[in-house]
Design a protein around this motif. Structure first.
Motif, PDB file in Angstrom:
ATOM      1  N   VAL A   1      -7.521   3.689   5.398  1.00 32.25           N
ATOM      2  CA  VAL A   1      -8.625   3.523   6.345  1.00 32.25           C
ATOM      3  C   VAL A   1      -9.357   4.860   6.525  1.00 32.25           C
ATOM      4  CG1 VAL A   1      -9.241   2.706   8.663  1.00 32.25           C
ATOM      5  CG2 VAL A   1      -7.246   1.731   7.502  1.00 32.25           C
TER       6      VAL A   1
ATOM      7  N   SER B   1       0.850  -1.195   0.000  1.00 26.62           N
ATOM      8  CA  SER B   1       0.000   0.000   0.000  1.00 26.62           C
ATOM      9  C   SER B   1       0.880   1.236   0.000  1.00 26.62           C
ATOM     10  CB  SER B   1      -0.889   0.018   1.238  1.00 26.62           C
ATOM     11  OG  SER B   1      -1.663  -1.136   1.233  1.00 26.62           O
TER      12      SER B   1
ATOM     13  N   VAL C   1      -4.714  -0.920  15.203  1.00 26.65           N
ATOM     14  CA  VAL C   1      -5.277   0.204  14.459  1.00 26.65           C
ATOM     15  C   VAL C   1      -6.395   0.847  15.287  1.00 26.65           C
ATOM     16  CG1 VAL C   1      -6.480   0.872  12.325  1.00 26.65           C
ATOM     17  CG2 VAL C   1      -4.778  -0.981  12.287  1.00 26.65           C
TER      18      VAL C   1
ATOM     19  N   LYS D   1      -7.198  -4.494   8.827  1.00 26.09           N
ATOM     20  CA  LYS D   1      -7.110  -3.038   8.659  1.00 26.09           C
ATOM     21  C   LYS D   1      -8.204  -2.315   9.446  1.00 26.09           C
ATOM     22  CE  LYS D   1      -5.673  -3.426   3.808  1.00 26.09           C
ATOM     23  NZ  LYS D   1      -6.115  -3.167   2.419  1.00 26.09           N
TER      24      LYS D   1
ATOM     25  N   VAL E   1      -0.679  -1.695   7.520  1.00 23.30           N
ATOM     26  CA  VAL E   1      -1.920  -0.936   7.333  1.00 23.30           C
ATOM     27  C   VAL E   1      -1.533   0.520   7.101  1.00 23.30           C
ATOM     28  CG1 VAL E   1      -4.144  -0.285   8.345  1.00 23.30           C
ATOM     29  CG2 VAL E   1      -3.096  -2.489   8.968  1.00 23.30           C
TER      30      VAL E   1
END
Ligand code: MLC
Ligand code: AMP
Length: 509
Positions: free
Chosen positions: A417, A168, A444, A473, A412
């Motif tokens: 998010v 990511s 998270v 996530k 993550v």
């Protein structure tokens, strides 16, 4: 044509030499010899060719861990195609992007996702979809079973692609790291020697095989050594403890080690046959290292790496393994620590870790501008990790320059998010942070503000996010506050939030 640089050509040679020796043993189930693995890979290679998979084609694979999944990984290399593994936790919305970007020739999916993948294949013009379930059964296994064993191993150059693994991005969409046969071969050959793999070694394998750790680091080194691999579907402390007495080495993320330490059945006795415990993918707390040594007498060997470069540094096998450090650059791998202007800092000072070597990826798939941003003209890759290096060259990772959370070894990116959170009704703004967690290392957490007079319902937010994002996530907590703390430039002060919510999980066992 020069020598074949296809990593599978190298592995195949070892498999032939290993013959009837065990390749995989599965507690309570039938295992597989190296001769059996060779046959299976041959059949899968012929199945891939039957499906029209040609050299350089991408094969997208989102299936549970099974021996047929391993055979598929090897067969994709054998036919010269590019393996694109995906975390099984990814939702269809997430897979949509990966398929659209990679434009595979074939998608291999779990039968329960078949319909959704057929839709994605239609949308993105993917010619074929096949299935493999958690037992390794499915349409692809059936096709492979009907195929001949004999299959040619494609000729590949060192810079041809073997894998496309997505990471990511701190901003925007995920990037596909293009990994070449040279990248994978050089890293595996180096690590096999560095970690002193020898005849008789038995690897306990409990990692997922959709990331470099369980796929390339663990499997390729064990294969080069013709080792027996004790194969667990996933990490389960009871099963690991039951199998450890027969193993000589294990690789894991720090959560494996904290979970073992927290288990009543874990003791020095079960580690009697063990030669080496290796940790990576996330920081191993010095405290965990020491506790582990106190209980087992073993000093965990911590190493550092990433998707784009495989392994970069490692604590020594014979020399001192210092808790809280990640050791020395691997042979042939260069590491430098630089300041904001790209100038090397003095020993002991903190800066950005940059690295280059035969392990460094070729670039990001179809993103030349991202590649140019992250690989300097002299070939060094800017890792995004903040580190220091002492006079002897020993590296300590001290933090991250990138906004990244690592939870139980999975990455993550808060931005991803936050983008989902910001689309939820009633949410005005969000800041996603990582806070210390006793099991996952970091957890998270979302801090949100609402539109006027809206009360954000935590369970509902979590449920909504789980429909869009992989479970790991999804924030473990969603906290509503009046205003996000900002500096004078208007930038959200995440450090402030991390301080404020730092002990959110400190009482959780
Ligand atoms: C599972 N969950 C997680 C999670 N794993 N949440 C946060 N972080 C994680 N890592 C979710 C589950 O969906 C579940 O949600 C809840 O948390 C509890 O799950 P669990 O049963 O405790 O988890 P488990 O299935 O046992 O998995 C934990 C784990 C696994 C640590 C065994 O995450 C794992 O195998 N991690 C390894 C990751 C890895 O291989 N990384 C290598 C990257 S390569 P619910 O709501 O359903 O209860 C790389 C480069 C390098 O980084 O250097 O190696
Ligand atoms: P990934 O993108 O999943 O490959 O994750 C790579 C990142 O994991 C690195 O950039 C580091 O931030 C982190 N990492 C890997 N190994 C270690 C380690 N031993 N200590 C600290 N961080 C690590």
């Amino acid at each position: 044509m020069g020598a074949n640089s296809n990593l599978y050509a190298l592995l195949e040679q070892r498999f032939i030499e290993a013959g009837d020796q065990p390749a995989f043993s599965l507690p309570g189930r039938a295992g597989l010899s190296y001769a059996g693995l060779l046959e299976r890979v041959g059949r899968f290679a012929n199945a891939l060719r039957e499906l029209g998979v040609r050299p350089d084609d991408r094969v997208t694979v989102q299936v549970e861990k099974s021996l047929n999944n391993v055979a598929l990984y090897l067969a994709v290399m054998k036919v010269g195609a590019v393996y694109q593994p995906l975390n099984t936790a990814y939702t269809t919305a997430e897979v949509d992007y990966f398929v659209g970007d990679a434009e595979p020739r074939l998608i291999v999916t779990d039968p329960v996702r078949r319909a959704a993948m057929d839709d994605l294949a239609d949308k993105h013009g993917v010619p074929a979809v096949e299935t493999l379930d958690a037992q390794g059964e499915g349409s692809l296994a059936e096709l492979a079973a009907s195929m001949a064993v004999a299959a040619e191993t494609a000729h590949r150059g060192p810079d041809d692609l073997a894998g496309l693994l997505y990471t990511s991005g701190t901003t925007g969409r995920s990037k596909g790291a293009m990994l070449t046969h040279r990248n994978l071969s050089s890293n595996a050959l180096t690590l096999k020697d560095l970690w002193a793999f020898a005849p008789g070694d038995v690897l306990l394998h409990a990692l997922p095989i959709f990331h470099v750790h369980g796929l390339y680091v663990a499997l390729n080194t064990a294969f080069l050594n013709r080792s027996e691999i004790i194969w667990l579907d996933k990490f389960d402390a009871d099963q690991v403890i039951a199998q450890l007495p027969r193993a000589t080495l294990m690789m894991g993320v720090p959560t494996f080690y904290t979970r073992l330490l927290g288990h009543a059945g874990f003791s020095q006795d079960v580690c009697g046959n063990m030669r080496l415990f290796i940790s990576g993918s996330a920081p191993l707390l010095a405290d965990t290292h020491r506790q582990f040594e106190a209980v087992t007498g073993h000093k965990i060997l911590e190493r550092y790496g990433m998707t784009e470069c495989g392994m970069i540094t490692s604590n020594p096998y014979d020399g001192e393994r210092v808790p809280g450090t990640v050791g020395f650059p691997l042979p042939e791998v260069s590491v430098r620590i630089v300041d904001g202007e790209g100038r090397p800092v003095a020993p002991g000072e903190v800066g950005m870790l940059e690295t280059n070597g035969p392990n460094r990826f070729k670039g990001y798939w179809r993103m030349p501008e991202k590649t140019a941003e992250e690989i300097r003209p002299d070939g060094f890759f800017i890792t995004g990790d903040l580190a220091s290096m002492d006079e002897e060259g020993r590296v300590t990772i001290v933090g991250r320059g990138k906004d990244l959370i690592i939870s139980g070894g999975f990455n993550v990116y808060p931005k991803e998010v936050e983008s989902e959170l910001d689309q939820l009704p009633g949410v005005r703004e969000s800041a996603v942070i990582g806070v210390p967690h006793p099991d996952f290392g970091e957890a998270v957490v979302a801090v949100v503000t609402s539109l006027p007079n809206v009360v954000i319902a935590e369970p509902e937010v979590i449920e909504r996010l789980a429909q869009r994002l992989a479970k790991f996530k999804v924030p473990k907590r969603v906290i509503q506050i009046g205003e996000l703390p900002r500096n004078t430039m208007g930038k959200v002060q995440k450090a402030e939030l991390r301080k404020q919510y730092g002990d959110l999980f400190s009482t959780v066992a």
